[in-house]
Design a protein around this motif. Sequence first.
Motif, PDB file in Angstrom:
ATOM      1  N   ARG A 104      -7.878   8.939   2.881  1.00  0.00           N
ATOM      2  CA  ARG A 104      -8.997   8.034   2.583  1.00  0.00           C
ATOM      3  C   ARG A 104      -8.566   6.567   2.711  1.00  0.00           C
ATOM      4  N   LYS A 105      -7.376   6.255   2.195  1.00  0.00           N
ATOM      5  CA  LYS A 105      -6.876   4.884   2.302  1.00  0.00           C
ATOM      6  C   LYS A 105      -6.653   4.488   3.766  1.00  0.00           C
TER       7      LYS A 105
ATOM      8  N   LEU B 119       1.963  13.509   9.368  1.00  0.00           N
ATOM      9  CA  LEU B 119       0.947  13.872  10.356  1.00  0.00           C
ATOM     10  C   LEU B 119      -0.245  12.924  10.276  1.00  0.00           C
ATOM     11  N   VAL B 120      -0.676  12.632   9.049  1.00  0.00           N
ATOM     12  CA  VAL B 120      -1.808  11.718   8.883  1.00  0.00           C
ATOM     13  C   VAL B 120      -1.470  10.339   9.442  1.00  0.00           C
TER      14      VAL B 120
ATOM     15  N   ALA C 190     -13.060  12.722   3.040  1.00  0.00           N
ATOM     16  CA  ALA C 190     -11.631  12.764   3.379  1.00  0.00           C
ATOM     17  C   ALA C 190     -10.923  13.811   2.525  1.00  0.00           C
ATOM     18  N   PRO C 191      -9.945  14.516   3.090  1.00  0.00           N
ATOM     19  CA  PRO C 191      -9.287  15.611   2.362  1.00  0.00           C
ATOM     20  C   PRO C 191      -8.389  15.179   1.218  1.00  0.00           C
ATOM     21  N   ASP C 192      -7.940  13.923   1.197  1.00  0.00           N
ATOM     22  CA  ASP C 192      -7.052  13.455   0.136  1.00  0.00           C
ATOM     23  C   ASP C 192      -7.075  11.928   0.085  1.00  0.00           C
TER      24      ASP C 192
ATOM     25  N   PHE D 162      -9.390  17.474  10.655  1.00  0.00           N
ATOM     26  CA  PHE D 162     -10.000  16.241  10.156  1.00  0.00           C
ATOM     27  C   PHE D 162      -9.643  15.068  11.077  1.00  0.00           C
ATOM     28  N   LEU D 163      -8.366  14.960  11.422  1.00  0.00           N
ATOM     29  CA  LEU D 163      -7.905  13.842  12.240  1.00  0.00           C
ATOM     30  C   LEU D 163      -8.505  13.893  13.643  1.00  0.00           C
TER      31      LEU D 163
END
Length: 259
Positions: free
Chosen positions: A109-110, A220-221, A103-105, A80-81
């Motif tokens: 998303r924020k 990681l995000v 977005a996965p979570d 995703f990233l």
Amino acid sequence: MDPAFIIGVIIAFGALIAMINMEGASITALLLPAPMILVLGSTIGVGIASHTLRDTILAVKSLGSMVRGPKKTPAAVIPFLVGYAEKARSEGLLSLEQELDSAPDDFTRKALQALADGTDAEDLRTVMEDEIAASSTRNRVAAKFYSALGGYAPTIGIVGTVVSLTHVLEQLDEPDKLGHMIAAAFVATLWGLLSANFIWNPIAGRLNRIGAVELERMTLVTEGMLAIHAGSAPHLVEERLQAMSSVKPKASKKSADAA
């Protein structure tokens, strides 16, 4: 969903039942309401008493996520990233607003919304690290609650046994009943040890592990979003995140084609 907790508890209780049957005992001899109510009820009671009501509510709410397991593995967010990095590099940070729904979570998303809004890198790091700290605190409080129950349960079981033995001593004039009554007295100790090691401590351990996985994923995000904000090349973002991840993701189709 990660079924490890359910599988483990079934195996543990299954082994106990197998031992009881192999020794020719009856499982009904262990399912005595009085000691079970004392041990389970008092353990939960003193657990609540040693924490705040807010901690207790948080611990109860955490049971759902404990059974389900981590929402996503840390490595699962890397594709995703990398995709966000490619889109930001070709279309600009504002284009990331289009990715909010997929977005996965919520945490990702924020972060995407903050990037699309043009948040400063330092402010973005501060906000995301604050969110990580809050999540870690919640996980730690919930795990500590169940760990405390695991500590109280054996001692409360001993209390139940002492209470029952006191009653046994009152019946010394009926020796034909003493054997059964003494055996029943030790059921409280059994349930104290059983609930601590088969229920409360496994829950605490699993919550700690889930918290560690969530912390790694959120880290990681955070690093990925900051790299995107800095304009890093997608392949550099991928390489860095893979190096940070404790579990390496499978090679993407693009990477395989390039090889």
